[in-house]
Design an enzyme around this catalytic site. Structure first.
Site, PDB file in Angstrom:
ATOM      1  N   TYR A 103       0.833  -1.221   0.000  1.00  0.00           N
ATOM      2  CA  TYR A 103       0.000   0.000   0.000  1.00  0.00           C
ATOM      3  C   TYR A 103       0.861   1.262   0.000  1.00  0.00           C
ATOM      4  O   TYR A 103       0.441   2.285  -0.549  1.00  0.00           O
ATOM      5  CB  TYR A 103      -0.999  -0.036   1.163  1.00  0.00           C
ATOM      6  CG  TYR A 103      -2.125  -0.997   0.867  1.00  0.00           C
ATOM      7  CD1 TYR A 103      -3.150  -0.647  -0.002  1.00  0.00           C
ATOM      8  CD2 TYR A 103      -2.136  -2.278   1.405  1.00  0.00           C
ATOM      9  CE1 TYR A 103      -4.153  -1.549  -0.320  1.00  0.00           C
ATOM     10  CE2 TYR A 103      -3.144  -3.185   1.097  1.00  0.00           C
ATOM     11  CZ  TYR A 103      -4.148  -2.810   0.234  1.00  0.00           C
ATOM     12  OH  TYR A 103      -5.142  -3.699  -0.091  1.00  0.00           O
TER      13      TYR A 103
ATOM     14  N   HIS B 174     -14.448   0.807  -1.188  1.00  0.00           N
ATOM     15  CA  HIS B 174     -13.320  -0.028  -0.745  1.00  0.00           C
ATOM     16  C   HIS B 174     -12.301   0.741   0.088  1.00  0.00           C
ATOM     17  O   HIS B 174     -11.157   0.316   0.218  1.00  0.00           O
ATOM     18  CB  HIS B 174     -12.642  -0.679  -1.968  1.00  0.00           C
ATOM     19  CG  HIS B 174     -13.533  -1.665  -2.669  1.00  0.00           C
ATOM     20  ND1 HIS B 174     -13.338  -2.103  -3.951  1.00  0.00           N
ATOM     21  CD2 HIS B 174     -14.658  -2.296  -2.239  1.00  0.00           C
ATOM     22  CE1 HIS B 174     -14.288  -2.963  -4.283  1.00  0.00           C
ATOM     23  NE2 HIS B 174     -15.105  -3.092  -3.274  1.00  0.00           N
TER      24      HIS B 174
ATOM     25  N   THR C  26     -14.741  -0.352 -14.789  1.00  0.00           N
ATOM     26  CA  THR C  26     -14.719  -1.482 -13.843  1.00  0.00           C
ATOM     27  C   THR C  26     -15.123  -2.748 -14.584  1.00  0.00           C
ATOM     28  O   THR C  26     -16.057  -2.733 -15.386  1.00  0.00           O
ATOM     29  CB  THR C  26     -15.634  -1.266 -12.619  1.00  0.00           C
ATOM     30  OG1 THR C  26     -15.704  -2.498 -11.876  1.00  0.00           O
ATOM     31  CG2 THR C  26     -17.031  -0.812 -12.975  1.00  0.00           C
ATOM     32  N   SER C  27     -14.400  -3.837 -14.281  1.00  0.00           N
ATOM     33  CA  SER C  27     -14.706  -5.113 -14.933  1.00  0.00           C
ATOM     34  C   SER C  27     -15.953  -5.758 -14.326  1.00  0.00           C
ATOM     35  O   SER C  27     -16.395  -6.798 -14.806  1.00  0.00           O
ATOM     36  CB  SER C  27     -13.507  -6.051 -14.805  1.00  0.00           C
ATOM     37  OG  SER C  27     -13.239  -6.309 -13.433  1.00  0.00           O
TER      38      SER C  27
ATOM     39  N   VAL D  76      -9.510   3.341  -4.271  1.00  0.00           N
ATOM     40  CA  VAL D  76      -9.040   3.822  -2.970  1.00  0.00           C
ATOM     41  C   VAL D  76      -8.252   5.121  -3.132  1.00  0.00           C
ATOM     42  O   VAL D  76      -7.765   5.684  -2.158  1.00  0.00           O
ATOM     43  CB  VAL D  76      -8.189   2.745  -2.238  1.00  0.00           C
ATOM     44  CG1 VAL D  76      -9.050   1.547  -1.866  1.00  0.00           C
ATOM     45  CG2 VAL D  76      -6.993   2.299  -3.084  1.00  0.00           C
ATOM     46  N   ASP D  77      -8.105   5.593  -4.389  1.00  0.00           N
ATOM     47  CA  ASP D  77      -7.412   6.871  -4.600  1.00  0.00           C
ATOM     48  C   ASP D  77      -8.364   8.032  -4.312  1.00  0.00           C
ATOM     49  O   ASP D  77      -9.565   7.831  -4.100  1.00  0.00           O
ATOM     50  CB  ASP D  77      -6.820   6.942  -6.021  1.00  0.00           C
ATOM     51  CG  ASP D  77      -7.886   6.981  -7.118  1.00  0.00           C
ATOM     52  OD1 ASP D  77      -8.784   7.847  -7.058  1.00  0.00           O
ATOM     53  OD2 ASP D  77      -7.811   6.162  -8.057  1.00  0.00           O
TER      54      ASP D  77
ATOM     55  N   GLN E  68     -15.050   2.331  -6.431  1.00  0.00           N
ATOM     56  CA  GLN E  68     -14.327   1.202  -5.821  1.00  0.00           C
ATOM     57  C   GLN E  68     -12.875   1.587  -5.613  1.00  0.00           C
ATOM     58  O   GLN E  68     -12.104   0.835  -5.038  1.00  0.00           O
ATOM     59  CB  GLN E  68     -14.388  -0.013  -6.750  1.00  0.00           C
ATOM     60  CG  GLN E  68     -15.789  -0.530  -6.984  1.00  0.00           C
ATOM     61  CD  GLN E  68     -15.829  -1.490  -8.172  1.00  0.00           C
ATOM     62  OE1 GLN E  68     -15.581  -2.674  -8.026  1.00  0.00           O
ATOM     63  NE2 GLN E  68     -16.125  -0.971  -9.342  1.00  0.00           N
TER      64      GLN E  68
HETATM   65  P1  OAD Z   1     -10.386  -4.180 -12.836  1.00  0.00           P
HETATM   66  O1  OAD Z   1      -8.911  -4.163 -13.028  1.00  0.00           O
HETATM   67  O2  OAD Z   1     -11.040  -5.474 -12.547  1.00  0.00           O
HETATM   68  O3  OAD Z   1     -11.099  -3.570 -14.126  1.00  0.00           O
HETATM   69  C1  OAD Z   1     -10.616  -2.407 -14.728  1.00  0.00           C
HETATM   70  C2  OAD Z   1     -11.496  -2.045 -15.903  1.00  0.00           C
HETATM   71  O4  OAD Z   1     -11.023  -0.814 -16.419  1.00  0.00           O
HETATM   72  C3  OAD Z   1     -11.504  -3.051 -17.046  1.00  0.00           C
HETATM   73  O5  OAD Z   1     -12.828  -3.303 -17.447  1.00  0.00           O
HETATM   74  C4  OAD Z   1     -10.712  -2.343 -18.142  1.00  0.00           C
HETATM   75  O6  OAD Z   1     -11.158  -2.668 -19.446  1.00  0.00           O
HETATM   76  C5  OAD Z   1     -11.037  -0.891 -17.832  1.00  0.00           C
HETATM   77  N1  OAD Z   1     -10.070   0.097 -18.331  1.00  0.00           N
HETATM   78  C6  OAD Z   1      -8.743  -0.025 -18.587  1.00  0.00           C
HETATM   79  N2  OAD Z   1      -8.233   1.140 -19.009  1.00  0.00           N
HETATM   80  C7  OAD Z   1      -9.251   2.028 -19.010  1.00  0.00           C
HETATM   81  C8  OAD Z   1      -9.354   3.407 -19.334  1.00  0.00           C
HETATM   82  N3  OAD Z   1      -8.301   4.139 -19.740  1.00  0.00           N
HETATM   83  N4  OAD Z   1     -10.575   3.999 -19.207  1.00  0.00           N
HETATM   84  C9  OAD Z   1     -11.648   3.284 -18.798  1.00  0.00           C
HETATM   85  N5  OAD Z   1     -11.598   1.984 -18.479  1.00  0.00           N
HETATM   86  C10 OAD Z   1     -10.424   1.367 -18.590  1.00  0.00           C
HETATM   87  O7  OAD Z   1     -10.690  -3.080 -11.702  1.00  0.00           O
HETATM   88  P2  OAD Z   1     -12.017  -2.887 -10.826  1.00  0.00           P
HETATM   89  O8  OAD Z   1     -13.216  -3.343 -11.571  1.00  0.00           O
HETATM   90  O9  OAD Z   1     -11.979  -1.510 -10.320  1.00  0.00           O
HETATM   91  O10 OAD Z   1     -10.669  -4.296  -4.759  1.00  0.00           O
HETATM   92  O11 OAD Z   1     -11.735  -3.887  -9.644  1.00  0.00           O
HETATM   93  C11 OAD Z   1     -12.632  -3.960  -8.590  1.00  0.00           C
HETATM   94  C12 OAD Z   1     -11.914  -4.265  -7.296  1.00  0.00           C
HETATM   95  O12 OAD Z   1     -11.059  -5.392  -7.462  1.00  0.00           O
HETATM   96  C13 OAD Z   1     -10.963  -3.173  -6.839  1.00  0.00           C
HETATM   97  O13 OAD Z   1     -11.606  -2.143  -6.132  1.00  0.00           O
HETATM   98  C14 OAD Z   1     -10.001  -3.911  -5.959  1.00  0.00           C
HETATM   99  C15 OAD Z   1      -9.765  -5.098  -6.896  1.00  0.00           C
HETATM  100  O14 OAD Z   1      -9.262  -6.238  -6.342  1.00  0.00           O
HETATM  101  C16 OAD Z   1      -9.985  -4.468  -3.617  1.00  0.00           C
HETATM  102  O15 OAD Z   1      -8.776  -4.332  -3.543  1.00  0.00           O
HETATM  103  C17 OAD Z   1     -10.847  -4.828  -2.450  1.00  0.00           C
END
Ligand code: OAD
Length: 235
Positions: A59, A110, A177-178, A94-95, A92
């Site tokens: 972190y 989160h 977000t994925s 943390v920034d 989601q």
């Molecule tokens: P992911 O890494 O799972 O998904 C990121 C998403 O961003 C994907 O769908 C990419 O296609 C998309 N992406 C990439 N570049 C991009 C851009 N320039 N503009 C827009 N989208 C873009 O991340 P999260 O869905 O945020 O939790 O993950 C959810 C949680 O899983 C996080 O909060 C964290 C992680 O483990 C914890 O740590 C508890």
């Protein structure tokens, strides 16, 4: 005379892709953080029990990168939308890039990486000065401080409020977000039927069972601009 608020409520769920153009890594993309690190070794209560030094270091690195980062066009576009909409961001991430951009209503699902909290008294939350939280950094009652984030396997205290906000949305937007992690990914199930939903992501994000979806397959910066154009045509 009382002024009647006629602004529509625009609720935005953001994930790591929102901050990608600010130089912060996503988790599941190729080259993402979970390719580099084992999530169970750095982001679970068991990891903290086993190796708090490693967890703190993970972190601290994230925090250092965040301190060098600045909000991108996407964050700034969401601030711009506050002129026309009652914008609520559920993130989601943390920034603190939404806050630094100037967004006024931000709910962190989160947690927040620039804060710490006591391992004994979770209500004791502190701002972290600088980039590092280290072994031996204690709250004033003498307990070790941990990052103020939600780890896998921990409850998500803000989810109730997030569900309520999602349920009041007139327009719902998903950015970067994925939708792999619950309960955040389940928020789409709480929106009113048939409200307009926009998904901004360069990848194809499935939203099963959700009607009235407009997909904007663009990165956040450009995608938020496209969203603004589409919304201005509607009004
Ligand atoms: P992911 O890494 O799972 O998904 C990121 C998403 O961003 C994907 O769908 C990419 O296609 C998309 N992406 C990439 N570049 C991009 C851009 N320039 N503009 C827009 N989208 C873009 O991340 P999260 O869905 O945020 O939790 O993950 C959810 C949680 O899983 C996080 O909060 C964290 C992680 O483990 C914890 O740590 C508890």
């Amino acid at each position: 005379m009382r002024q009647i608020n006629i602004m529509k409520k625009l609720v935005v769920l953001t994930g790591a892709g929102m901050s990608a153009e600010s130089g912060l890594k996503t988790f599941r993309d190729s080259g993402g953080l979970w390719e580099q690190y084992n999530v169970y070794e750095v982001a679970t209560p068991e990891a903290w029990e086993r190796d708090p030094v490693l967890v703190l270091r993970f972190y601290n690195e994230r925090r250092k990168q965040l301190l060098d980062a600045v909000p991108n066009e996407g964050h700034l576009g969401l601030v711009e939308l506050e002129k026309r909409f009652d914008v609520h961001i559920i993130t989601q991430n943390v920034d603190d890039l939404h806050e630094r951009a100037g967004s006024r209503k931000v709910l962190h699902l989160h947690g927040e990486i620039r804060k710490s909290r006591s391992t004994r008294n979770p209500s004791r939350v502190y701002d972290i000065e600088g980039a590092e939280l280290n072994p031996g950094d204690l709250c004033e009652l003498g307990s070790q401080l941990r990052p103020h984030v939600v780890w896998f396997g921990e409850p998500v205290p803000a989810i109730g409020e997030a569900m309520a906000v999602a349920g009041e949305a007139d327009i719902f937007v998903v950015i970067g977000t994925s939708l792999n992690v619950y309960p955040a990914a389940g928020l789409l199930q709480y929106i009113k039927p048939a409200i307009p939903v926009y998904i901004i992501d360069p990848a194809d994000i499935p939203a099963p069972g959700i009607e009235n979806v407009t997909v904007i397959r663009e990165p956040a910066g450009r995608g938020v601009k496209t969203l603004m154009e589409l919304l201005s045509k509607q009004a």
